[in-house]
Design an enzyme around this catalytic site. Structure first.
Site, short mmCIF file in Angstrom:
data_model
loop_
_atom_site.label_atom_id
_atom_site.label_comp_id
_atom_site.label_asym_id
_atom_site.label_seq_id
_atom_site.Cartn_x
_atom_site.Cartn_y
_atom_site.Cartn_z
N GLU A 178 -13.02 34.01 29.09
CA GLU A 178 -13.64 33.67 30.38
C GLU A 178 -13.24 34.70 31.44
O GLU A 178 -14.05 35.15 32.23
CB GLU A 178 -13.17 32.26 30.78
CG GLU A 178 -13.84 31.70 32.02
CD GLU A 178 -13.41 30.27 32.31
OE1 GLU A 178 -12.45 29.79 31.66
OE2 GLU A 178 -14.02 29.65 33.20
N ASP B 5 -14.71 29.72 42.34
CA ASP B 5 -14.25 28.40 42.78
C ASP B 5 -13.02 28.39 43.70
O ASP B 5 -13.04 27.88 44.78
CB ASP B 5 -13.95 27.54 41.55
CG ASP B 5 -15.12 27.49 40.58
OD1 ASP B 5 -16.06 28.27 40.72
OD2 ASP B 5 -15.07 26.65 39.66
N TYR C 174 -16.88 23.73 29.02
CA TYR C 174 -18.14 23.72 29.78
C TYR C 174 -19.30 23.32 28.87
O TYR C 174 -20.01 24.19 28.34
CB TYR C 174 -18.40 25.09 30.40
CG TYR C 174 -17.31 25.58 31.33
CD1 TYR C 174 -16.96 24.85 32.47
CD2 TYR C 174 -16.64 26.77 31.09
CE1 TYR C 174 -15.96 25.29 33.33
CE2 TYR C 174 -15.64 27.22 31.94
CZ TYR C 174 -15.30 26.47 33.06
OH TYR C 174 -14.32 26.92 33.90
N TRP D 200 -24.89 26.25 32.68
CA TRP D 200 -24.51 26.62 34.05
C TRP D 200 -25.50 27.66 34.58
O TRP D 200 -26.02 28.49 33.82
CB TRP D 200 -23.09 27.18 34.08
CG TRP D 200 -22.07 26.19 34.55
CD1 TRP D 200 -21.51 26.13 35.79
CD2 TRP D 200 -21.50 25.11 33.80
NE1 TRP D 200 -20.63 25.07 35.86
CE2 TRP D 200 -20.60 24.42 34.66
CE3 TRP D 200 -21.66 24.63 32.51
CZ2 TRP D 200 -19.87 23.32 34.26
CZ3 TRP D 200 -20.94 23.52 32.11
CH2 TRP D 200 -20.06 22.88 32.98
N TRP E 177 -9.91 32.56 39.92
CA TRP E 177 -10.53 33.54 40.82
C TRP E 177 -9.54 34.13 41.82
O TRP E 177 -9.93 34.75 42.79
CB TRP E 177 -11.72 32.88 41.56
CG TRP E 177 -12.87 32.63 40.63
CD1 TRP E 177 -13.16 31.46 39.99
CD2 TRP E 177 -13.87 33.56 40.20
NE1 TRP E 177 -14.27 31.61 39.20
CE2 TRP E 177 -14.74 32.88 39.31
CE3 TRP E 177 -14.13 34.92 40.49
CZ2 TRP E 177 -15.84 33.50 38.71
CZ3 TRP E 177 -15.23 35.52 39.89
CH2 TRP E 177 -16.06 34.82 39.01
N TYR F 3 -16.33 17.00 30.14
CA TYR F 3 -16.26 17.73 31.42
C TYR F 3 -16.27 16.75 32.59
O TYR F 3 -17.01 15.78 32.60
CB TYR F 3 -17.48 18.67 31.53
CG TYR F 3 -17.54 19.41 32.85
CD1 TYR F 3 -16.81 20.59 33.04
CD2 TYR F 3 -18.31 18.93 33.91
CE1 TYR F 3 -16.85 21.27 34.25
CE2 TYR F 3 -18.34 19.61 35.14
CZ TYR F 3 -17.62 20.77 35.29
OH TYR F 3 -17.65 21.44 36.48
N TRP G 264 -25.50 30.50 37.02
CA TRP G 264 -25.46 31.97 36.95
C TRP G 264 -25.00 32.44 35.58
O TRP G 264 -25.37 33.54 35.14
CB TRP G 264 -24.72 32.61 38.13
CG TRP G 264 -23.22 32.47 38.28
CD1 TRP G 264 -22.43 31.43 37.93
CD2 TRP G 264 -22.36 33.44 38.89
NE1 TRP G 264 -21.13 31.68 38.29
CE2 TRP G 264 -21.05 32.90 38.89
CE3 TRP G 264 -22.54 34.70 39.46
CZ2 TRP G 264 -19.95 33.59 39.41
CZ3 TRP G 264 -21.44 35.39 39.99
CH2 TRP G 264 -20.17 34.84 39.96
C1 GLC Z 1 -16.29 28.03 36.39
C2 GLC Z 1 -16.55 29.33 37.13
C3 GLC Z 1 -18.03 29.44 37.44
C4 GLC Z 1 -18.82 29.34 36.15
C5 GLC Z 1 -18.46 28.08 35.37
C6 GLC Z 1 -19.04 28.08 33.96
O1 GLC Z 1 -16.56 26.93 37.18
O2 GLC Z 1 -15.80 29.41 38.29
O3 GLC Z 1 -18.31 30.65 38.08
O4 GLC Z 1 -20.18 29.37 36.42
O5 GLC Z 1 -17.07 27.98 35.22
O6 GLC Z 1 -18.68 29.23 33.27
#
Ligand code: GLC
Length: 438
Positions: A401, A177, A27, A31, A358, A83, A33
């Site tokens: 994670e 997701d 990632y 991001w 998830w 990504y 949240w």
């Molecule tokens: C994945 C998770 C998401 C999170 C992202 C970055 O897509 O499902 O909730 O924000 O990774 O960590």
């Protein structure tokens, strides 16, 4: 190194100067949240850096047009090709509301945790020093217009009929997701036929990631959004995926409560009656999402009107949101079922998969929110039990994670920012206090 030192080192290692990667490689951007949870972690040892994280997130906020106040799920502050789907795939350049932005973004949002995390950050700053508290008050005042605009975007663009239950148009918006709760509505979505290359499987084993059929559909929805010019009216009229996610709804509800508290504390003189009305609407409407089968809240398919009667941890956020039902007995039952609480999907459900993202694994920041709600609902012992499980996971497996709820093994990305931040804010101090007090 102590856990606390390791957690700090993870945030520092993922720091890209103003924003923090969830984890390097898998990632490579900021991001939505994740940023709020991560800021909470920074607040424990670098308050100025914590506020910077929030300010950087809002650099990507759309201004003007039908999506005024929209905050994307990814802010592409700097290029990276590790990504998929990257900035070019979303097609948002030049979309109404993005003209003044210097940060490219995706076109979907994520659970609006920010006002709650900002309120917690402010609270912590007050305990640090008068200087940190004064800095926090100033930072909060600076963030308020963006926070208010963002909440208003959710209520306006995603609940135009004022039902009280905002919609989402992409499983990635929920942050959860590939939850089994989305299986039925997602099955109706056509699969993309254009070529594309996933990069996630180069970072994490395929057994811990969503399958190709899932990716084909999320790519379809991403392209659909672009084909509608990101216009919320057009999208809600015809998007083949429209879901009322109990996670987003609960997180928005709590965040609006916290946002109003922040406005009051800052003597904000703008009119916020619309937020009070939205809170009341949701408080009443949410009861339609109660599952008598699972004794918890669940999500709903907004196209068919059917409940998505799947027991996921997001349905345990009702206490956190201040909704009516007592979730204590249900959480107590969940706690008894797996050694490491709380799984993202209840272990007795046929769609439960302990390793796959998830569909079963434990996500620590979600558990922090659930525990906060239970504490407020008068279930301190349950909140402590969840916290103790989380502390044990950090102790045994470090900062991943997500985690296997049956064995406690760390899964997915390593050196993960929100795991480190959750440890710093939630389990570290509290567990030491409990051990010291025992
Ligand atoms: C994945 C998770 C998401 C999170 C992202 C970055 O897509 O499902 O909730 O924000 O990774 O960590």
């Amino acid at each position: 190194m102590s856990l606390n030192q390791q957690a700090r080192a993870i945030l520092t290692g993922n720091d890209r100067g103003g924003y923090t990667l969830p984890t390097d490689g898998l990632y490579p951007f900021q991001w939505n949240w994740d940023a709020s949870v991560t800021a909470l972690g920074w607040m424990c040892f670098a308050p100025a850096r914590a506020w910077e994280e929030m300010r950087w997130l809002f650099k990507g906020q759309w201004q003007g047009g039908p999506n005024d106040g929209f905050l994307a799920h990814i802010a592409f502050h700097a290029p990276s090709d590790s990504y998929f789907p990257g900035a070019d795939e979303w097609g948002t350049d030049g979309a109404p509301g993005t003209e003044a932005l210097r940060t490219r973004t995706s076109s979907i949002s994520q659970p609006p945790l920010h006002a709650t995390m900002v309120r917690w950050m402010w609270h912590r700053a007050q305990a640090i020093s008068p200087q940190a508290a004064a800095e926090a008050a100033e930072q909060v005042r600076g963030l308020l217009p963006g926070l208010l605009a963002h909440h208003r975007w959710w209520y306006r663009a995603r609940d135009p009929d004022r039902s009280g239950l905002v919609l989402n148009i992409h499983p990635w918006e929920t942050g959860m997701d590939n939850s089994p709760a989305w299986d039925v509505p997602l099955a109706r979505v056509p699969q993309a036929t254009r070529p594309y290359t996933r990069h996630d499987l180069g970072h994490v084993d395929a057994s811990m990631r969503p399958p190709q059929s899932f990716y084909d559909r999320v790519v379809y929805l991403m392209d659909f959004n672009r084909a509608q010019d990101f216009d919320p009216v057009k999208i809600l009229a015809s998007c083949p995926y429209r879901v009322q996610d109990v996670g987003i709804i609960s997180i928005l509800q709590r965040a609006s409560i916290d946002l109003l508290a922040l406005c009051a504390a800052c003597a904000w003189d703008g009119d916020v009656q619309d937020l009070h009305s939205a809170l009341a609407r949701t408080h009443n409407a949410i009861e339609a999402l109660w599952s008598t089968r699972w004794s918890q809240y669940v999500s709903r398919d907004a196209i068919t009107g059917e409940l998505l009667d799947v027991p996921t941890s997001s349905g345990l956020l009702g206490a956190y949101a201040g909704f009516r039902h007592d979730l204590g007995p249900t959480v107590a039952a969940w706690l008894a079922e797996t050694p490491y609480a709380l799984p993202s999907t209840r272990s007795g459900f046929p769609g439960f998969e302990p390793l796959r993202y998830w569909r079963g694994p434990v996500w620590q920041h979600v558990n922090m929110l659930i525990a906060d709600g239970l504490q407020r609902q008068g279930h301190a012992h349950l909140a402590q039990a969840i916290q103790a499980c989380s502390a044990a996971l950090f102790e045994a497996s470090g900062f991943h994670e997500y985690y296997d709820p049956l064995t406690g093994r760390g899964l997915g990305g390593r050196a993960f920012s929100w795991a480190a931040a959750t440890c710093l804010h939630w389990t570290d101090g509290a567990m030491k206090k409990q051990a010291g007090g025992a």
